[in-house]
Design an enzyme around this catalytic site. Structure first.
Site, mmCIF file in Angstrom:
data_model
loop_
_atom_site.group_PDB
_atom_site.id
_atom_site.type_symbol
_atom_site.label_atom_id
_atom_site.label_comp_id
_atom_site.label_asym_id
_atom_site.label_seq_id
_atom_site.Cartn_x
_atom_site.Cartn_y
_atom_site.Cartn_z
ATOM 1 N N PRO A 1 68.677 -32.117 59.845
ATOM 2 C CA PRO A 1 70.136 -32.017 59.947
ATOM 3 C C PRO A 1 70.703 -30.603 59.827
ATOM 4 O O PRO A 1 71.907 -30.433 59.746
ATOM 5 C CB PRO A 1 70.612 -32.878 58.786
ATOM 6 C CG PRO A 1 69.547 -32.713 57.763
ATOM 7 C CD PRO A 1 68.246 -32.610 58.525
ATOM 8 N N GLY A 2 69.837 -29.582 59.780
ATOM 9 C CA GLY A 2 70.323 -28.213 59.876
ATOM 10 C C GLY A 2 70.125 -27.314 58.675
ATOM 11 O O GLY A 2 70.393 -26.112 58.753
ATOM 12 N N GLY A 3 69.668 -27.855 57.560
ATOM 13 C CA GLY A 3 69.586 -27.078 56.327
ATOM 14 C C GLY A 3 68.755 -25.816 56.435
ATOM 15 O O GLY A 3 69.121 -24.761 55.895
ATOM 16 N N LYS A 4 67.621 -25.881 57.136
ATOM 17 C CA LYS A 4 66.758 -24.703 57.232
ATOM 18 C C LYS A 4 67.358 -23.649 58.154
ATOM 19 O O LYS A 4 67.191 -22.450 57.921
ATOM 20 C CB LYS A 4 65.360 -25.124 57.687
ATOM 21 C CG LYS A 4 64.663 -26.017 56.669
ATOM 22 C CD LYS A 4 63.340 -26.534 57.161
ATOM 23 C CE LYS A 4 62.776 -27.527 56.155
ATOM 24 N NZ LYS A 4 63.622 -28.752 56.052
ATOM 25 N N ASP B 1 66.657 -29.884 68.452
ATOM 26 C CA ASP B 1 66.275 -31.239 68.074
ATOM 27 C C ASP B 1 66.092 -32.068 69.337
ATOM 28 O O ASP B 1 66.748 -31.831 70.354
ATOM 29 C CB ASP B 1 67.320 -31.900 67.177
ATOM 30 C CG ASP B 1 66.728 -33.102 66.440
ATOM 31 O OD1 ASP B 1 66.116 -32.889 65.384
ATOM 32 O OD2 ASP B 1 66.850 -34.236 66.948
ATOM 33 N N ASP C 1 62.612 -30.868 73.217
ATOM 34 C CA ASP C 1 61.432 -31.582 72.729
ATOM 35 C C ASP C 1 60.464 -30.554 72.174
ATOM 36 O O ASP C 1 60.046 -29.628 72.889
ATOM 37 C CB ASP C 1 60.800 -32.356 73.888
ATOM 38 C CG ASP C 1 59.643 -33.252 73.444
ATOM 39 O OD1 ASP C 1 58.997 -32.944 72.424
ATOM 40 O OD2 ASP C 1 59.387 -34.262 74.127
ATOM 41 N N CYS D 1 57.639 -32.819 54.509
ATOM 42 C CA CYS D 1 58.060 -33.408 53.234
ATOM 43 C C CYS D 1 57.133 -34.573 52.888
ATOM 44 O O CYS D 1 57.569 -35.655 52.518
ATOM 45 C CB CYS D 1 59.525 -33.847 53.270
ATOM 46 S SG CYS D 1 59.945 -35.012 54.579
#
Length: 445
Positions: free
Chosen positions: A262-265, A283, A310, A380
């Site tokens: 979702p964009g955090g990095k 994404d 992709d 993760c």
């Protein structure tokens, strides 16, 4: 609609429709307009039942004439909701838990079974001080029931960690993960943000060792906070924050984040670079890019561009163009069970296809790294076949890349190119990060 009604709807969606609990819970709470204490109780019941499902079934099975798993839906979940309240929620009177569960059965077309619900839960209540012991002859089976994790995963943990640490990991999975946010240092400082959040009624403190990371409690709806609306922080686990520290992007560089949602990095990289340079946030699913764009706008980050791409498909225009490439691949998620408790119930069969996809994404993303550039691989999860083994396979065919030592704040310190974080050791998500460097004199282009 009561908290228990909503909890039952969510649990039924998880068990019957393979829905994810966090998404289903959020949708149900919004749909039914629950907030405050009711929303908190619903959340506690949903997560509590999922975290303790095997244990609840073991105790229910001791007092139920039928096999708990063979009962018609939604009776099993109704019994679990009642048993969880009796055994784990001190503020809910046993009588209320029993009566509400009986009413749930009646309201959901199982009135004929309301007597069974009443009898079983009353027995649980009467015997909760002397419940039957879990058989301890089989170590993996005992831990599987005690901490409600699948036996195959418990066996892997015993092999990886040994008995003492495996049990600590399982216990941590059933705990509550602290809510952590990253300070947008382009807009404020950690000290000033703590002061602002405190003024808004939020308890905030600096993370013990990750810089510009805060732990929050009593936060309520984060999006309603002025500090959030001003773009002074974004939600991210400390482990994920370490990706930007290890990658260490510099001002003016190009960063490609191949699995960005979702964009955090991407946000972390932009902040680390002073928002000077360019970040390509990619994404596979175009609809997810809107979240990244909205987050970047809220945080005031202009260096981020989004692309529907992709991760396994090569883009020639990006070949050998990036100073840093971030590869946070889709994985089993076994490092974030304490945040997504239903991850433990997904089929392990998917692991075989995951490792193929992970290797394919890493192979492709490596082609975007310029000579002398950095390639970061992260997941993760805690399984070696998704982590170090993927990297080893990649390096065996790419002599132009090598692992590179990096240094993080204590207690982590110097690491020889890769790091495995564990919830019970580091109070972070279970997370793997590897830093690779492409040879500056690579002539393979």
């Amino acid at each position: 609609m009561s908290a228990r009604d909503t909890a039952l709807r969510v649990l039924s969606a998880v068990s019957g429709a393979s829905a994810w609990a966090d998404a289903s819970l959020k949708a149900q709470l919004q749909r039914e307009g629950l907030s405050g204490a009711d929303a908190a109780l619903t959340t506690r019941i949903v997560y509590g039942v999922l975290q303790n499902r095997a244990l609840l079934d073991f105790y229910l099975g001791a007092y139920c004439s039928q096999k708990v798993g063979h009962l018609q839906p939604p009776l099993t979940d109704i019994l679990r909701i009642g048993a969880y309240q009796i055994l784990f929620l001190d503020k809910v009177p046993d009588r209320a838990a029993v009566n509400e569960s009986v009413e749930l059965a009646k309201k959901n077309g199982r009135g004929a079974a309301s007597g069974l619900v009443n009898a079983v839960l009353r027995k649980i209540s009467l015997n909760k001080a002397q419940l039957p012991p879990i058989p301890a002859t089989d170590e993996a089976q005992y831990l599987s029931i005690r901490y409600s994790h699948p036996k195959w995963l418990v066996k892997r943990l015993l092999t990886l960690l040994g008995r003492e640490e495996a049990e600590a990991f399982l216990a941590a999975d059933n705990g509550v993960a602290p809510l952590t946010v990253q300070v947008n240092t382009l807009k404020t400082t950690a000290a000033d943000l703590i002061a602002r959040l405190t003024a808004e009624g939020v308890t905030a403190s600096a993370h013990p060792w990750v810089p510009d990371c805060l732990e929050l409690s009593a936060s309520g709806d984060l999006t309603a906070l002025e500090a959030f609306q001003r773009g002074e922080f974004f939600v991210q686990d400390p482990a994920a924050k370490l990706v930007s520290l290890i990658a260490a992007p510099q001002k003016g560089q190009r960063v490609i984040d191949v699995c960005a949602a979702p964009g955090g990095k991407s946000f972390g990289a932009a902040v680390a670079m002073g928002d000077e340079g360019e970040i390509f946030a990619c994404d596979l699913h175009e609809k997810k890019l809107g979240r990244i764009e909205a987050g970047a706008a809220r945080l005031g980050l202009g260096s981020i561009q989004t692309f529907a791409a992709d991760g396994t498909v090569f883009r020639p225009d990006w070949a050998a163009s990036a100073d840093v490439v971030l590869v946070d691949v889709p994985c089993s998620g076994l490092g974030i069970i304490r945040k997504k408790p239903d991850v433990r119930y997904k089929s392990p069969d998917d692991l075989f296809t995951l490792t193929v996809a992970q290797s394919a994404i890493l192979e492709n993303a490596a082609r975007y790294v310029k000579p002398g550039g950095v390639l970061i691989y992260s997941t993760c999860t805690i399984l070696p076949e998704e982590n170090g083994q993927v990297v080893e396979g990649f390096l065996s065919g790419h002599s132009e890349f090598s692992q590179e030592t990096f240094t993080l704040p204590a207690p982590i310190g110097v690491q020889p190119g890769e790091l495995m974080l564990w919830p019970h050791r580091h109070s972070t998500d279970g997370f793997y990060i590897c830093r690779l460097r492409r040879n500056e004199k690579d002539l393979s282009l």
